[in-house]
Design an enzyme around this catalytic site. Structure first.
Site, short mmCIF file in Angstrom:
data_model
loop_
_atom_site.label_atom_id
_atom_site.label_comp_id
_atom_site.label_asym_id
_atom_site.label_seq_id
_atom_site.Cartn_x
_atom_site.Cartn_y
_atom_site.Cartn_z
CB CYS A 165 -0.94 -0.02 1.19
SG CYS A 165 -1.90 -1.54 1.27
CG HIS A 305 -1.97 4.34 5.31
ND1 HIS A 305 -1.87 4.24 3.94
CD2 HIS A 305 -2.06 3.07 5.78
CE1 HIS A 305 -1.89 2.96 3.59
NE2 HIS A 305 -2.01 2.23 4.68
CD GLU A 316 -1.92 7.68 9.37
OE1 GLU A 316 -1.49 8.47 8.50
OE2 GLU A 316 -2.85 6.87 9.16
CE LYS A 337 -5.58 4.09 2.24
NZ LYS A 337 -4.69 5.23 2.49
CG HIS A 342 -6.44 0.53 1.52
ND1 HIS A 342 -5.56 1.19 0.69
CD2 HIS A 342 -5.67 -0.04 2.49
CE1 HIS A 342 -4.32 1.03 1.13
NE2 HIS A 342 -4.37 0.29 2.22
CG PHE A 401 -0.01 -5.84 4.50
CD1 PHE A 401 -0.46 -5.08 5.56
CD2 PHE A 401 -0.90 -6.72 3.91
CE1 PHE A 401 -1.77 -5.18 6.01
CE2 PHE A 401 -2.21 -6.83 4.34
CZ PHE A 401 -2.65 -6.06 5.40
#
Length: 415
Positions: A165, A305, A316, A337, A342, A401
């Site tokens: 991502c 994010h 975050e 998002k 996403h 990830f």
């Protein structure tokens, strides 16, 4: 040597809330969600039956039928947004640039997964001789960058990034560096993803990463809300045309924003979970701000994010608080998002595009579906309603990830 300045002069977007930049931007400001029941396959047997799909996309508006037939959907999206960006920059079909000085860095987190699934079915049902000779070039993640380069005879640096991502944020950061250090004058850069497929939805659902609010898809993506239960799969693409400042000025280009900072770090911690307190994210933000010459007090907005997963949003938040200190209390944060879902490898590009529009227009898109505050997520997330604010500098965060962290910094261009 002094580093060259880099500005954004062209934008293109295909998202779940709009098939161009203007529609996407307006949809986000109006708080629209792109979520709905999955239509690309029968989701009946799946635990998750909804996603943020792109609607009414016509690849033939951007490439001929033969080319489109030989391209996976993620590549079709990438070509479409690259064409939009070049048109927006008024460079399509012109001789206003040297093709040897135009590069392409376009990434995809997963690549042609739909093609992989379809060709595996063909192999299983009809044998190896029936596998398409176009299978490999349709599937591999770098092919979007390759085809975009052919579309515009772009013969500068040309490759793909793959970092889950964080993919397209890495692509933009690398493109920014290529121009800064003189390897190119212009770069088409961003990401594309088309992962609303059975294997993708099944895999992400089984690892409990996706929201399971099948009865309320429109409100399922709820970053930073106390009741968040996972992200909503999105798809699409964004491409930005980055340009060396003097090159842009010479041709009278429209400048959206200036890219001023890039920070990239690794967690070295876990396959899928962020490092405690967002330690890697903290270092990415700090590096981007140092690269840009920004301080916490000179940044007004962070496009988070903000995936709507419990661990990401909490860590975050902690990372932003650690980096900004007392200045975090005056910071505007939002997660777009909440509207787009996403978009995996395309997310970073979409969100830097949005951040560029924020500094241009002085309006912050909201985090929609925010109803129940989480005491541990205690920043100003711009809940549900857009907000006018003079934003001279913004950060855009992307985490993937594998522990990949990227922060990009943009600033209002002042001539």
């Amino acid at each position: 040597m002094s580093k060259r300045r880099v500005v954004v002069t062209g934008l293109g977007a295909i998202t779940p809330v709009g098939n161009d930049v203007a529609t996407t931007w307006q949809s986000l400001l109006e708080g629209r969600s792109g979520a709905g029941p999955i239509t690309k396959f029968d989701p009946g047997p799946f635990a998750v039956k909804f996603a943020c799909e792109v609607k009414d996309f016509d690849p033939h508006a951007y490439m001929d039928r033969k080319e489109a037939k030989r391209a996976d959907l993620f590549t079709q999206y990438a070509v479409a947004t690259a064409v939009q960006a070049m048109r927006d920059a008024k460079l399509e079909g012109t001789s206003d640039y040297d093709p040897n000085r135009l590069g392409v860095i376009v990434g995809s987190g997963i690549g042609g997964l739909a093609t992989m699934e379809q060709q595996h079915d063909t192999y299983r049902d009809r044998g190896p001789s029936k596998i398409s000779p176009f299978f490999i070039p349709m599937f591999i993640s770098d092919i979007a960058a390759g085809i975009v380069s052919m579309q515009f005879n772009a013969r500068g640096p040309n490759y793909a990034t793959v970092s889950a991502c964080a993919t397209s944020a890495h692509a933009i950061g690398d493109a920014y560096r290529a121009i800064q250090y003189g390897d190119a004058d212009l770069m088409l850069t961003g990401g594309a993803e088309a992962a609303v497929t059975p294997m993708s939805i099944g895999g992400f659902a089984n690892m409990r990463a996706l929201s399971e609010r099948n009865d309320e898809p429109l409100t399922a993506s709820r970053p930073f809300d106390a009741t968040r239960d996972g992200f909503v799969m999105g798809e699409g693409s964004a491409t930005l045309l980055l340009e060396e400042l003097e090159h842009a000025k010479k041709r009278g280009a429209n400048i959206y924003a200036e890219i001023v900072g890039y920070g990239a770090t690794g967690d070295a911690y876990h396959l899928t979970s962020p490092a405690p307190n967002g330690e890697g994210a903290q270092r990415a933000m700090k590096r981007a701000m140092e690269d840009a010459g920004l301080t916490p007090e000179t940044v007004q907005y962070v496009n988070a994010h903000g995936t709507s997963t419990p661990a990401n949003d909490l860590n975050e938040t902690r990372a932003i608080r650690a980096v900004f200190g007392e200045a975090a209390n005056g910071l505007s944060v939002s997660s777009t998002k909440s509207g787009t879902g996403h978009m995996l490898g395309a997310a970073g590009a979409v969100e830097l595009l949005i951040s560029s529009l924020v500094v241009r227009d002085g309006i912050i898109p909201p985090t929609i579906n925010y109803c129940t505050p989480d005491p541990e997520c205690d920043l100003d997330y711009t809940p549900n309603t857009p907000r006018k604010r003079d934003v001279t500098a913004a950060l855009s965060n992307s985490f993937g990830f594998g522990g990949h962290n990227v922060t990009l910094a943009v600033q209002r261009y002042v001539g």
